[in-house]
Motif scaffolding. Structure first.
Motif, PDB file in Angstrom:
ATOM      1  N   MET A  98       0.842  -1.189   0.000  1.00 55.41           N
ATOM      2  CA  MET A  98       0.000   0.000   0.000  1.00 55.41           C
ATOM      3  C   MET A  98       0.877   1.238   0.000  1.00 55.41           C
ATOM      4  SD  MET A  98      -2.934   1.008   2.724  1.00 55.41           S
ATOM      5  CE  MET A  98      -3.721  -0.574   2.484  1.00 55.41           C
ATOM      6  N   ARG A  99       0.395   2.299  -0.617  1.00 49.23           N
ATOM      7  CA  ARG A  99       1.179   3.506  -0.757  1.00 49.23           C
ATOM      8  C   ARG A  99       1.273   4.294   0.525  1.00 49.23           C
ATOM      9  NH1 ARG A  99      -2.749   7.408  -1.394  1.00 49.23           N
ATOM     10  NH2 ARG A  99      -4.789   6.515  -1.706  1.00 49.23           N
ATOM     11  N   GLU A 100       2.304   5.127   0.600  1.00 43.57           N
ATOM     12  CA  GLU A 100       2.399   6.096   1.674  1.00 43.57           C
ATOM     13  C   GLU A 100       1.456   7.239   1.354  1.00 43.57           C
ATOM     14  OE1 GLU A 100       5.452   4.128   3.743  1.00 43.57           O
ATOM     15  OE2 GLU A 100       4.022   5.643   4.241  1.00 43.57           O
ATOM     16  N   ARG A 101       0.818   7.811   2.306  1.00 42.05           N
ATOM     17  CA  ARG A 101      -0.187   8.798   2.033  1.00 42.05           C
ATOM     18  C   ARG A 101      -0.069   9.965   2.959  1.00 42.05           C
ATOM     19  NH1 ARG A 101      -5.247   7.533   2.494  1.00 42.05           N
ATOM     20  NH2 ARG A 101      -5.657   8.859   0.782  1.00 42.05           N
ATOM     21  N   ARG A 102      -0.465  10.909   3.021  1.00 41.95           N
ATOM     22  CA  ARG A 102      -0.905  12.031   2.326  1.00 41.95           C
ATOM     23  C   ARG A 102      -1.060  13.246   3.202  1.00 41.95           C
ATOM     24  NH1 ARG A 102      -7.270  10.957   2.241  1.00 41.95           N
ATOM     25  NH2 ARG A 102      -7.202  10.861   4.324  1.00 41.95           N
ATOM     26  N   MET A 103      -0.768  14.336   2.764  1.00 41.08           N
ATOM     27  CA  MET A 103      -1.100  15.590   3.407  1.00 41.08           C
ATOM     28  C   MET A 103      -0.914  16.664   2.365  1.00 41.08           C
ATOM     29  SD  MET A 103      -2.289  16.955   6.021  1.00 41.08           S
ATOM     30  CE  MET A 103      -2.214  15.494   7.000  1.00 41.08           C
ATOM     31  N   GLU A 104      -1.993  17.176   1.873  1.00 35.47           N
ATOM     32  CA  GLU A 104      -1.952  18.167   0.824  1.00 35.47           C
ATOM     33  C   GLU A 104      -2.498  19.492   1.342  1.00 35.47           C
ATOM     34  OE1 GLU A 104      -0.288  15.817  -1.734  1.00 35.47           O
ATOM     35  OE2 GLU A 104      -1.202  15.431   0.025  1.00 35.47           O
ATOM     36  N   TRP A 105      -2.147  20.544   0.712  1.00 34.29           N
ATOM     37  CA  TRP A 105      -2.569  21.859   1.158  1.00 34.29           C
ATOM     38  C   TRP A 105      -3.177  22.602   0.012  1.00 34.29           C
ATOM     39  CZ3 TRP A 105      -2.239  21.442   6.077  1.00 34.29           C
ATOM     40  CH2 TRP A 105      -1.277  20.583   6.569  1.00 34.29           C
ATOM     41  N   SER A 106      -4.212  23.281   0.274  1.00 31.15           N
ATOM     42  CA  SER A 106      -4.823  24.205  -0.638  1.00 31.15           C
ATOM     43  C   SER A 106      -6.255  24.390  -0.343  1.00 31.15           C
ATOM     44  CB  SER A 106      -4.429  23.838  -2.025  1.00 31.15           C
ATOM     45  OG  SER A 106      -5.315  23.483  -2.919  1.00 31.15           O
TER      46      SER A 106
ATOM     47  N   GLY B  55      -5.956  13.716   0.183  1.00 33.61           N
ATOM     48  CA  GLY B  55      -5.100  13.507  -0.975  1.00 33.61           C
ATOM     49  C   GLY B  55      -3.996  12.544  -0.681  1.00 33.61           C
ATOM     50  N   CYS B  56      -3.140  12.322  -1.650  1.00 36.05           N
ATOM     51  CA  CYS B  56      -2.032  11.385  -1.521  1.00 36.05           C
ATOM     52  C   CYS B  56      -0.759  12.165  -1.335  1.00 36.05           C
ATOM     53  CB  CYS B  56      -1.931  10.508  -2.759  1.00 36.05           C
ATOM     54  SG  CYS B  56      -3.512   9.799  -3.225  1.00 36.05           S
ATOM     55  N   ALA B  57       0.011  11.796  -0.327  1.00 35.84           N
ATOM     56  CA  ALA B  57       1.173  12.589   0.017  1.00 35.84           C
ATOM     57  C   ALA B  57       2.448  12.043  -0.565  1.00 35.84           C
ATOM     58  CB  ALA B  57       1.307  12.643   1.527  1.00 35.84           C
ATOM     59  N   PRO B  58       3.525  12.816  -0.474  1.00 37.36           N
ATOM     60  CA  PRO B  58       4.826  12.314  -0.893  1.00 37.36           C
ATOM     61  C   PRO B  58       5.208  11.083  -0.107  1.00 37.36           C
ATOM     62  CG  PRO B  58       4.884  14.685  -0.531  1.00 37.36           C
ATOM     63  CD  PRO B  58       3.574  14.202  -0.017  1.00 37.36           C
ATOM     64  N   ASP B  59       5.960  10.192  -0.738  1.00 34.45           N
ATOM     65  CA  ASP B  59       6.397   8.979  -0.058  1.00 34.45           C
ATOM     66  C   ASP B  59       7.334   9.322   1.084  1.00 34.45           C
ATOM     67  OD1 ASP B  59       4.960   7.548  -1.834  1.00 34.45           O
ATOM     68  OD2 ASP B  59       6.661   6.908  -3.059  1.00 34.45           O
ATOM     69  N   MET B  60       7.356   8.451   2.089  1.00 32.99           N
ATOM     70  CA  MET B  60       8.212   8.647   3.243  1.00 32.99           C
ATOM     71  C   MET B  60       9.482   7.825   3.140  1.00 32.99           C
ATOM     72  SD  MET B  60       5.325   8.493   6.192  1.00 32.99           S
ATOM     73  CE  MET B  60       6.552   8.091   7.430  1.00 32.99           C
TER      74      MET B  60
ATOM     75  N   TYR C 131      -2.964   5.436   9.535  1.00 32.31           N
ATOM     76  CA  TYR C 131      -3.113   4.630   8.309  1.00 32.31           C
ATOM     77  C   TYR C 131      -3.614   5.490   7.154  1.00 32.31           C
ATOM     78  CZ  TYR C 131      -2.057  -0.255   9.283  1.00 32.31           C
ATOM     79  OH  TYR C 131      -1.399  -1.442   9.516  1.00 32.31           O
ATOM     80  N   ILE C 132      -4.596   6.350   7.419  1.00 39.50           N
ATOM     81  CA  ILE C 132      -5.129   7.198   6.364  1.00 39.50           C
ATOM     82  C   ILE C 132      -4.097   8.235   5.929  1.00 39.50           C
ATOM     83  CG2 ILE C 132      -6.851   8.986   5.877  1.00 39.50           C
ATOM     84  CD1 ILE C 132      -8.872   7.388   7.430  1.00 39.50           C
ATOM     85  N   ASN C 133      -3.358   8.763   6.873  1.00 40.79           N
ATOM     86  CA  ASN C 133      -2.389   9.817   6.584  1.00 40.79           C
ATOM     87  C   ASN C 133      -1.113   9.280   5.936  1.00 40.79           C
ATOM     88  OD1 ASN C 133      -0.681  12.284   8.708  1.00 40.79           O
ATOM     89  ND2 ASN C 133      -1.052  12.296   6.522  1.00 40.79           N
ATOM     90  N   HIS C 134      -0.611   8.150   6.435  1.00 41.50           N
ATOM     91  CA  HIS C 134       0.706   7.675   6.027  1.00 41.50           C
ATOM     92  C   HIS C 134       0.689   6.347   5.270  1.00 41.50           C
ATOM     93  CE1 HIS C 134       2.528  10.721   8.671  1.00 41.50           C
ATOM     94  NE2 HIS C 134       1.627  10.360   9.568  1.00 41.50           N
ATOM     95  N   GLY C 135      -0.442   5.686   5.206  1.00 40.91           N
ATOM     96  CA  GLY C 135      -0.490   4.383   4.563  1.00 40.91           C
ATOM     97  C   GLY C 135      -0.002   3.288   5.499  1.00 40.91           C
TER      98      GLY C 135
END
Length: 435
Positions: A1-9, A23-28, A312-316
């Motif tokens: 599963m992907r690493e997830r997410r924290m987007e701004w706007s 949203g989907c965040a940059p990988d950790m 889990y929702i934030n980071h995968g």
């Protein structure tokens, strides 16, 4: 599963403050961010729940599921949650069951084939004379290629609602879950959508749409059905490369994806089906794995489970597990002995404190995520106040700097008051504090 997410706007600013978007965040940096075997397994063995009822007057429950995978099920196992204090008490011919806490698990005593696109009706009975809806329904089968871990005891309905209220604050600056949200936030993952930031370029939005197509055809008002071919093309590239897919060209050539996504929820005719699919996939990818992880490590308190669910929702999955390993190691469990609670005297209070500190460090150590560091402080305040069962009303009137020092920036989340039943309001005044 992907690493997830924290987007701004929302134009990068919400009333002058940074606001977290779904949203989907940059990988950790985890090496196993996109294990293809997991995504392929999801594609090979999938199902949709079409009926989920329990009639208290009849002491009778009915679950109907449709096998939407590519292989026939041969011996399915069905697990689901019942309200606290309720006992599952009857086995239909060919079935046997066990119960652990509020989770009832039914397995076959003889072979049963549920073909591709076929539906199966499962009946059960309990001691309850009050109607309810079975929670966290999970179906596994040898045809999936692997057996998932036993379903862990989850949150009560109110506790889950409170937990999701909190996560929605971090994602959309309101406890109200935004099922209609859809936007390309230019993070290299295509369109970000709905209640859990399902992305078209990372293998989860397609699961929502496949579920929706199974419930409702294009001729019956499904505006998203026409995108399945383009989604499949994008998803095949994702599976074959292991890389997030930024392209939305395959979708844009068909229609206006964000508008159709929003309309699918806002239309009262299609809302229930579209919402149901988002809820099912969110539970499948995030809530159920988080509860299983909590059970593995011996976490029993609602607050710990809520903090893990949000992670889990934030980071995968791999991001959350990385922080769990770090917390275990910091507490002297470098061998990752499970359950960790009780190991060498480790308490759940001490473990949650360390887990939140590790998550704080992850957020604060990333140039994109540091503006979300207050997200962790809310759980720390609840820990310090001892609100372990989420049974006392609270506010998210706390910042990381209130708990751990002034070096942390303020995230700017709107303060909300959340009640134990999940209802909420916006207080007229408040004072930031970690106590």
């Amino acid at each position: 599963m992907r690493e997830r997410r924290m987007e701004w706007s929302w134009g990068a600013v919400f009333l002058g403050m940074a606001a977290a978007l779904a949203g989907c965040a940059p990988d950790m940096g985890e090496a196993e961010t996109h294990p293809l075997t997991e995504q392929q397994a999801l594609a090979a063995c999938t199902y949709v729940i079409t009926t989920n009822t329990y009639v208290g007057a009849d002491y009778w429950g009915t679950l109907v599921f449709k096998n939407t995978g590519t292989a026939a099920m041969t011996s399915p196992t069905i697990a689901f949650g019942v309200p606290s204090g309720i006992v599952c008490d009857y086995d239909e011919p060919g079935w046997t069951h066990t119960q652990s806490g509020t989770t009832c698990t039914y397995s076959r005593t003889s072979a049963l084939t549920v073909g591709v696109n076929a539906s199966y009706t499962f009946y059960y009975s309990t001691s309850s004379s009050t109607s309810f809806t079975a929670a966290n329904v999970s179906i596994s089968d040898p045809s999936c290629g692997s057996t998932p871990p036993p379903t862990g005891t989850g949150l009560s309905a109110n506790q889950k609602k409170v937990s999701e209220d909190l996560t929605s604050i971090w994602e959309n600056d309101t406890p109200t879950i935004d099922y209609a949200y859809s936007e390309n936030i230019q993070d290299g993952r295509g369109y970000t959508n709905g209640r859990a930031g399902f992305c078209t370029g990372t293998g989860d939005a397609i699961q929502v749409i496949q579920c929706y197509v199974n419930l409702r055809s294009a001729a019956n008002g499904n505006l998203m059905a026409k995108y399945m071919s383009g989604l499949t093309t994008i998803n095949n590239r994702f599976l074959s490369t292991g890389q997030d897919q930024a392209s939305t060209a395959e979708l844009d050539s068909v229609g206006n994806w964000p508008a159709d996504w929003a309309t699918s929820y806002n239309n009262t005719t299609t809302r229930a089906d579209f919402k149901s699919c988002q809820d099912q996939i969110s539970d499948k990818l995030y809530y159920t794995p988080a509860m299983n992880e909590a059970a593995k490590w011996g976490l029993t308190q609602a607050l710990s489970k809520a903090a893990l669910y949000d992670a889990y929702i934030n980071h995968g999955e791999s991001g959350a597990r990385s922080m769990i390993r770090s917390a275990n190691t910091a507490l002297g469990n470098s061998g990752q002995v499970a359950p960790v609670i009780g190991y060498n005297g480790i308490t759940e209070n001490a473990w949650l404190q360390k887990f939140l500190e590790k998550r704080r460090d992850v957020l604060a150590g990333d140039s994109t995520w540091i503006d979300a560091v207050d997200r962790v402080a809310a759980y720390e305040k609840l820990r310090r106040k001892g609100n372990w069962d989420l049974g006392t009303a609270f506010r998210n009137d706390v910042r990381a700097r209130d708990c751990w020092g002034t070096t942390y920036p303020a995230s700017g989340y709107t303060v909300r008051a959340i009640n134990p039943d999940g209802t909420w309001s916006t207080p007229a005044s408040y004072t930031y504090s970690c106590q």
